[in-house]
Design a protein around this motif. Structure first.
Motif, PDB file in Angstrom:
ATOM      1  N   GLU A 104       0.830  -1.200   0.000  1.00 23.13           N
ATOM      2  CA  GLU A 104       0.000   0.000   0.000  1.00 23.13           C
ATOM      3  C   GLU A 104       0.868   1.254   0.000  1.00 23.13           C
ATOM      4  O   GLU A 104       1.981   1.269   0.532  1.00 23.13           O
ATOM      5  CB  GLU A 104      -0.943   0.010   1.203  1.00 23.13           C
ATOM      6  CG  GLU A 104      -0.257   0.090   2.553  1.00 23.13           C
ATOM      7  CD  GLU A 104      -1.232   0.033   3.713  1.00 23.13           C
ATOM      8  OE1 GLU A 104      -2.042   0.976   3.831  1.00 23.13           O
ATOM      9  OE2 GLU A 104      -1.183  -0.953   4.491  1.00 23.13           O
ATOM     10  N   LYS A 105       0.359   2.318  -0.607  1.00 22.49           N
ATOM     11  CA  LYS A 105       1.080   3.578  -0.665  1.00 22.49           C
ATOM     12  C   LYS A 105       0.953   4.308   0.668  1.00 22.49           C
ATOM     13  O   LYS A 105      -0.146   4.541   1.162  1.00 22.49           O
ATOM     14  CB  LYS A 105       0.531   4.452  -1.790  1.00 22.49           C
ATOM     15  CG  LYS A 105       0.873   3.946  -3.190  1.00 22.49           C
ATOM     16  CD  LYS A 105       2.361   4.108  -3.487  1.00 22.49           C
ATOM     17  CE  LYS A 105       2.673   3.706  -4.926  1.00 22.49           C
ATOM     18  NZ  LYS A 105       4.119   3.829  -5.226  1.00 22.49           N
ATOM     19  N   LEU A 106       2.090   4.668   1.254  1.00 23.03           N
ATOM     20  CA  LEU A 106       2.117   5.366   2.539  1.00 23.03           C
ATOM     21  C   LEU A 106       2.966   6.615   2.414  1.00 23.03           C
ATOM     22  O   LEU A 106       3.936   6.647   1.643  1.00 23.03           O
ATOM     23  CB  LEU A 106       2.707   4.456   3.624  1.00 23.03           C
ATOM     24  CG  LEU A 106       2.001   3.114   3.875  1.00 23.03           C
ATOM     25  CD1 LEU A 106       2.789   2.294   4.872  1.00 23.03           C
ATOM     26  CD2 LEU A 106       0.580   3.339   4.374  1.00 23.03           C
ATOM     27  N   ASP A 107       2.615   7.647   3.193  1.00 23.76           N
ATOM     28  CA  ASP A 107       3.449   8.841   3.185  1.00 23.76           C
ATOM     29  C   ASP A 107       4.693   8.574   4.037  1.00 23.76           C
ATOM     30  O   ASP A 107       4.790   7.526   4.706  1.00 23.76           O
ATOM     31  CB  ASP A 107       2.663  10.069   3.654  1.00 23.76           C
ATOM     32  CG  ASP A 107       2.238  10.013   5.129  1.00 23.76           C
ATOM     33  OD1 ASP A 107       2.936   9.384   5.952  1.00 23.76           O
ATOM     34  OD2 ASP A 107       1.194  10.617   5.456  1.00 23.76           O
ATOM     35  N   PRO A 108       5.673   9.485   4.037  1.00 21.34           N
ATOM     36  CA  PRO A 108       6.925   9.227   4.759  1.00 21.34           C
ATOM     37  C   PRO A 108       6.742   8.892   6.236  1.00 21.34           C
ATOM     38  O   PRO A 108       7.389   7.968   6.747  1.00 21.34           O
ATOM     39  CB  PRO A 108       7.710  10.524   4.567  1.00 21.34           C
ATOM     40  CG  PRO A 108       7.248  11.036   3.249  1.00 21.34           C
ATOM     41  CD  PRO A 108       5.787  10.722   3.210  1.00 21.34           C
ATOM     42  N   GLN A 109       5.895   9.623   6.950  1.00 26.70           N
ATOM     43  CA  GLN A 109       5.695   9.346   8.376  1.00 26.70           C
ATOM     44  C   GLN A 109       5.006   8.010   8.580  1.00 26.70           C
ATOM     45  O   GLN A 109       5.371   7.233   9.470  1.00 26.70           O
ATOM     46  CB  GLN A 109       4.876  10.467   9.032  1.00 26.70           C
ATOM     47  CG  GLN A 109       4.720  10.309  10.552  1.00 26.70           C
ATOM     48  CD  GLN A 109       6.034  10.309  11.312  1.00 26.70           C
ATOM     49  OE1 GLN A 109       6.982  10.991  10.909  1.00 26.70           O
ATOM     50  NE2 GLN A 109       6.113   9.544  12.389  1.00 26.70           N
TER      51      GLN A 109
END
Length: 306
Positions: A104-109
């Motif tokens: 799944e696509k996750l942001d940096p944090q």
């Protein structure tokens, strides 16, 4: 039944990893020993600098340190899981996708929090990330990119569709990685035949781009040669590459045995960012300065060692 990371690997890879570790990563101790640390590092310039810097820094703090760098990603991870390495610098995106198979696509944090939680289950503790995001990118020779008005990966792929004989260079890992070429082809809707692909040492990709021997190549965004060799780093306009925040990772039992270690490594991590790492990479790769000297000067400049 819980399946370990090693069991999921092909038999040849397990044998290779075991052989490499037997030759290059002989354990100073399988169990954590107070004030005795084995530091691992991968086989490209930034990792050589980070691991050397960490070794010098921790020696100045009174630790007995062994440095085992020049490792492939899988071998280094195996060294941590088998307790043959104690401290490494790892990238959040690598752990998320390659080791933990998260798609799944996750942001940096979110990426950092997820790998911290998943790796924590097997006793690997992620400390504070540096302000260093060494993600992948495609690059072209700057002169050619400017002449043809290419600024993004999509524009590069459009050019490839009209010229299917273009040559792309990659390091040895990227073509086969789960976060590598195949899923990128799917997202950007293109396909490279074997004749389009040249696999080589990461450092040679930059040289081939500078000499216009290839049309495009895979680079690291924090590499000093991007600017030094006048390379055009293309915007990843479809957001394929995840965050790759460089972070100290330590085995939990090692932290338990060395109560000051987490704060010491976090102090080091806080001093490292994209800009100074690009500068250090350039000193090694372009100016041909010794890794040990570059690491030593950085530590002194930042007041981390006497």
């Amino acid at each position: 039944m819980k399946i370990s990371f090693q069991q999921m690997m092909p038999r040849w890879m397990r044998l290779f990893g075991a052989a490499a570790l037997a030759l290059g990563v002989m354990a100073t101790s399988a169990a954590a020993q107070a004030a005795t640390l084995t530091i691992g590092g991968k086989n490209f310039t930034e990792q050589l600098i980070l691991s050397e810097m960490t070794a010098q820094y921790l020696r100045s703090k009174g630790y007995d340190v062994e440095l085992k760098n020049g490792l492939g990603s899988v071998v280094m991870r195996q060294g941590m899981e088998s307790q043959q390495l104690d401290v490494v610098w790892e990238y959040t995106g690598t752990s998320l996708i390659v080791y933990n198979k998260v798609t799944e696509k996750l942001d940096p944090q979110q990426t950092y929090e997820r790998v911290k939680e998943l790796d924590g289950r097997i006793g690997l503790v992620w400390l504070n990330p540096a302000a260093l995001n060494n993600t992948y990118a495609f690059a072209m020779p700057g002169k050619i990119a400017r002449e043809e008005g290419i600024d993004t990966v999509s524009q590069l792929i459009d050019k490839f569709r009209s010229n299917p004989k273009m040559q792309f260079a990659f390091d040895m890992e990227f073509v086969g990685r789960s976060d590598g070429l195949e899923p990128m082809e799917q997202l950007y809707d293109f396909h490279l035949a074997r004749s389009n692909i040249k696999q080589m040492d990461p450092g040679l990709v930059y040289t081939a781009l500078r000499n216009e021997q290839i049309d495009a190549g895979l680079v690291y965004t924090s590499d000093g040669r991007n600017k030094g060799f006048d390379l055009k780093v293309l915007a990843d306009d479809k957001g394929f590459f995840p965050a790759y925040a460089a972070t100290p990772v330590v085995r939990k039992e090692v932290l338990d045995a060395n109560p000051a270690l987490a704060d010491e490594l976090n102090a080091l991590s806080a001093k490292i960012n994209d800009e100074n790492m690009r500068d250090m990479n350039a000193q090694v790769d372009i100016d041909h300065r010794a890794v040990s000297r570059v690491a030593s000067e950085f530590l002194k400049q930042e007041g981390l060692v006497p």
